[in-house]
Every structure is written in C-alpha cells, then in structure tokens.
Scaffold this active site. Sequence first.
Site, PDB file in Angstrom:
ATOM      1  N   LYS A 199       4.127 -15.417   2.540  1.00 52.32           N
ATOM      2  CA  LYS A 199       4.403 -16.114   1.281  1.00 52.32           C
ATOM      3  C   LYS A 199       5.933 -16.262   1.222  1.00 52.32           C
ATOM      4  CE  LYS A 199       3.107 -17.715  -2.817  1.00 52.32           C
ATOM      5  NZ  LYS A 199       2.248 -18.881  -3.026  1.00 52.32           N
ATOM      6  N   TYR A 228       0.815  -1.207   0.000  1.00 50.10           N
ATOM      7  CA  TYR A 228       0.000   0.000   0.000  1.00 50.10           C
ATOM      8  C   TYR A 228       0.858   1.270   0.000  1.00 50.10           C
ATOM      9  CZ  TYR A 228      -4.423  -2.398   0.989  1.00 50.10           C
ATOM     10  OH  TYR A 228      -5.551  -3.161   0.912  1.00 50.10           O
ATOM     11  N   ASP A 244      -1.768 -18.648   0.373  1.00 49.36           N
ATOM     12  CA  ASP A 244      -2.699 -19.383  -0.505  1.00 49.36           C
ATOM     13  C   ASP A 244      -3.373 -20.521   0.272  1.00 49.36           C
ATOM     14  OD1 ASP A 244      -0.178 -20.560  -0.388  1.00 49.36           O
ATOM     15  OD2 ASP A 244      -0.016 -20.985  -2.535  1.00 49.36           O
ATOM     16  N   ASP A 273      -6.144  -7.670   4.258  1.00 49.37           N
ATOM     17  CA  ASP A 273      -7.313  -7.063   3.612  1.00 49.37           C
ATOM     18  C   ASP A 273      -8.150  -8.156   2.949  1.00 49.37           C
ATOM     19  OD1 ASP A 273      -8.929  -4.972   2.512  1.00 49.37           O
ATOM     20  OD2 ASP A 273      -7.889  -5.241   0.601  1.00 49.37           O
ATOM     21  N   ASP A 276     -11.966 -10.085   4.337  1.00 50.41           N
ATOM     22  CA  ASP A 276     -13.220 -10.077   3.552  1.00 50.41           C
ATOM     23  C   ASP A 276     -13.666 -11.519   3.288  1.00 50.41           C
ATOM     24  OD1 ASP A 276     -13.176  -7.258   3.352  1.00 50.41           O
ATOM     25  OD2 ASP A 276     -13.882  -7.304   1.273  1.00 50.41           O
TER      26      ASP A 276
HETATM   27  C1  IPM Z   1     -10.340  -1.703   3.947  1.00 52.21           C
HETATM   28  C2  IPM Z   1     -10.434  -1.159   2.531  1.00 52.21           C
HETATM   29  C3  IPM Z   1      -9.266  -0.219   2.252  1.00 52.21           C
HETATM   30  C4  IPM Z   1      -7.999  -1.058   2.313  1.00 52.21           C
HETATM   31  C5  IPM Z   1      -9.327   0.577   0.942  1.00 52.21           C
HETATM   32  C6  IPM Z   1     -10.616   1.293   0.770  1.00 52.21           C
HETATM   33  C7  IPM Z   1      -8.180   1.538   0.842  1.00 52.21           C
HETATM   34  O1  IPM Z   1     -10.516  -2.188   1.607  1.00 52.21           O
HETATM   35  O2  IPM Z   1     -10.388  -0.889   4.890  1.00 52.21           O
HETATM   36  O3  IPM Z   1     -10.257  -2.912   4.112  1.00 52.21           O
HETATM   37  O4  IPM Z   1      -7.637  -1.700   1.323  1.00 52.21           O
HETATM   38  O5  IPM Z   1      -7.371  -1.056   3.371  1.00 52.21           O
HETATM   39 MN    MN Z   2     -10.783  -4.148   2.495  1.00 54.82          MN
END
Ligand code: IPM
Ligand code: MN
Length: 358
Positions: free
Chosen positions: A185, A139, A217, A241, A245
């Site tokens: 990784k 990032y 992975d 990240d 999710d």
């Molecule tokens: C999160 C989001 C952010 C990230 C984006 C919007 C920059 O996906 O807070 O998980 O990737 O950290």
């Molecule tokens: Mn995210």
Amino acid sequence: MSYLITVLPGDGIGPEIMSSGIAVLKTVGQYFQHDFKLEEHAFGGAAIDLTGKPLPEKTLTACKHADAILLAAIGGPKWDLAPSRPEDGLLALRKELGLFANIRPISISEHIAHLSPLKKEVVAGSDFVVVRELTGGLYFGEPKYWNEKKAIDTLSYSSLEIERILIQAFELAKKRRKKVTSVDKANVLASSKLWRKTADRIAKNYPEITLEHLYVDAAAMHIIKEPQHFDVIVTENLFGDILSDEASVIVGSLGVLPSASHGEAFVSLYEPIHGSAPNIAGENVANPISMILSVSMMLEQSFHLTKESAVIKQAVENTLTEGFLTKDLGGDTTTTAFTNQVIHFIREGAKKDAADTF
Ligand code: IPM
Ligand code: MN
Ligand code: NAD
C-alpha cells in the site's frame, strides 16, 4: 530413515483433522518404509486448560528439537477473554522459531474447478503461491496496547525483514513461472514505500524474473477476477493473512489450503491456513484436505520425500474427482470417510510406484 515430528492438534476441529493427517502419514510410513516418530504436545486453548499457558515451555522445547512440526488449529470462544489467548501462543511459536516465511499454495485443476463458487473458466488451472511475511508488521510492532480510551498497533518493517522474504519469493519464482507480484500500500504506508523500494532492488539480482507491484486493494480484486494471472504473490503479514483466506474461494473452501512456515534456524512448521472452526467442531464434518496437504508439504520441503508427497496430492485429487466431498464443498462425506478414501488412493499409488520400480 527416521523422522521426529512434533504434533500439535490444538482446538476445535484441530484434533479431528490431525487424526486424518496422522493416518495419512502412517500409511505413507508403512508403504514407503519410513519411520515417522510422532510426539504430541499441548498447544493453544488445550494447553491453557492444562497448564494456564497457550505455549508451555515443554511444547516449545519439543518443537525446537523436532525435524518438523505439524499443527492443526487453535482458538475458540472459550478462550477469547483469557489473559493469554491461544492466538498469542501461535504468534509466540512463530516468533520463537523465527518462522518468517509462510508459504501458502493455491491451485485448482480442470477436474475440480466446478467446486469453486466462481466461474469454472475463471478458476480452472489457477496455480499460485502466497508468500506471506510472518514475524513482522502489525502483528508484532511496538508500541502495541489498548485501553478504553485509545488503542495502538504499530506497522514496522526493517529493510532486512523485507529483503529476506522477497528473496524467498524470487527464489520460489525461479522454480516456477518466473513472475513475482509484490503487494503493498505504497501510496499511503511508510512501511510499504520501503517494501516497494526493496523489492525493486532485489529484483535486479533476478533478471529472469518479472516483478510487478500491486496495491493491496486492487490485488484483492484481481485475485478473484483473474486468478490465473498470478504465480508468486509476496506481501506483508496482515495483507497475506487476508488475501490468502480470500484466495480460498478460488478453490472452493478454506478447508483445503495448507501452508509451510520456514525460518533461518530451527525447524519448519506445517499447518492449514484456516482456524479451529468452532462452528463445526466435533461433528466429523471438517474437511481434512488442508491438514493432509500440510503433511504432503512437510514430506517434500522438510524431508525431501518428493515421491511420497506427490502420491498424497494425487490421492486427494482422485478422491475429489471421484465425487467424495465434505460438507463445505457441497457433499456429505464425513471427515473420516474422506480420509479413508485418501488412504485407499495412497495405497494404490504406493503399489503402482513399487510395480514401476521393479
Ligand atoms: C493464520 C491465523 C493467525 C494469523 C491467527 C490465529 C493469529 O489467522 O494462521 O492465518 O493471523 O496469522
Ligand atoms: Mn488467517
Ligand atoms: P476459521 O478459519 O476457523 O473458520 C472460518 C469458516 O471456515 C468457518 O465457517 C469454518 O467452519 C470454515 N472452515 C474452516 N476450516 C474448515 C475445514 N477444515 N472444513 C470445513 N470448514 C472449515 O476462522 P474463524 O471462525 O474466524 O476463527 C475461529 C478460531 O480459529 C478463532 O479463535 C481464530 O482466532 C482461530 N484461528 C486459528 C488459526 C490457526 O490455528 N492457525 C487460523 C485462523 C483462525
């Protein structure tokens, strides 16, 4: 006591779920007699529209001077081509405040395990935390640029950056089931080789904690196949990240997962892990649980209001158990109706607490 909270509603469903979070906070303030002072500021796309910048100076200053920050969500197609996107504002805020440790708890009790699209017996009782490094890695690494011919992102980590996030994970595991899974990784990436070596070194200071290593992975597969296996998962920025999710499938929806971001200085920030969900914005159908549980995390981790935090969590659990479900979980309860039900259970919880005290 009085607490100053900077409130950043942001974009898309952000303002809708922030209203739920604030309503919950006000109820807790009223029933447990706390003075929560809320100061709302422009952030993300809303701030671009207002000032041309996603993180105006005034907003950053307010964040630095608050006791805690509540953020809903930012972003949306309207600003995808902006020279400075809403997402840039979020990254700048995390970096400016030094919020390197993002704590993303994932748990699902027996009562609500049927809400997951996965098999009930696979998910029931899962209870783990993803500790995501938040101010390093791909990032932020330099060089970073793209043009029509070439694009570069840099994955760089110093041993200090790795060390401090691992310490957070081990300290958290000490208070939990004493197991850390470090995800990397290291069979390919240089930064992961240093990550794994650092994890092994830090582990020596925590003999009571079991450390395991997984490649990212394989970790993506194990998390879904046997979520009950995990206690604390620690990993770098992008892996965290993505894996968090993915982990939302275990609990049934992205709309239920909160997070806390901590640093060494300044304040902590509390936000859902999901985005601004432009596809459902303005329809009063968003799941407010992620925001409500972010409020609960704020009360516990920044203000040490353990009882109040637990009452909120219980109220959410009761609301789900009673069958109130927003659209993402297969129901038709609106955002506001769900929130009202949570507030009802918070009042009940507060009354019970008062009765138990006297
Ligand atoms: C999160 C989001 C952010 C990230 C984006 C919007 C920059 O996906 O807070 O998980 O990737 O950290
Ligand atoms: Mn995210
Ligand atoms: P998203 O997380 O906004 O949505 C993904 C899916 O989950 C969508 O189908 C959405 O409707 C659903 N969803 C998310 N939250 C929900 C909720 N509370 N209730 C019900 N359903 C919910 O991800 P996206 O669509 O990839 O991104 C949309 C925008 O959000 C982008 O601009 C992205 O950069 C931004 N984003 C911001 C943050 C943040 O503010 N921290 C986090 C992730 C993405």
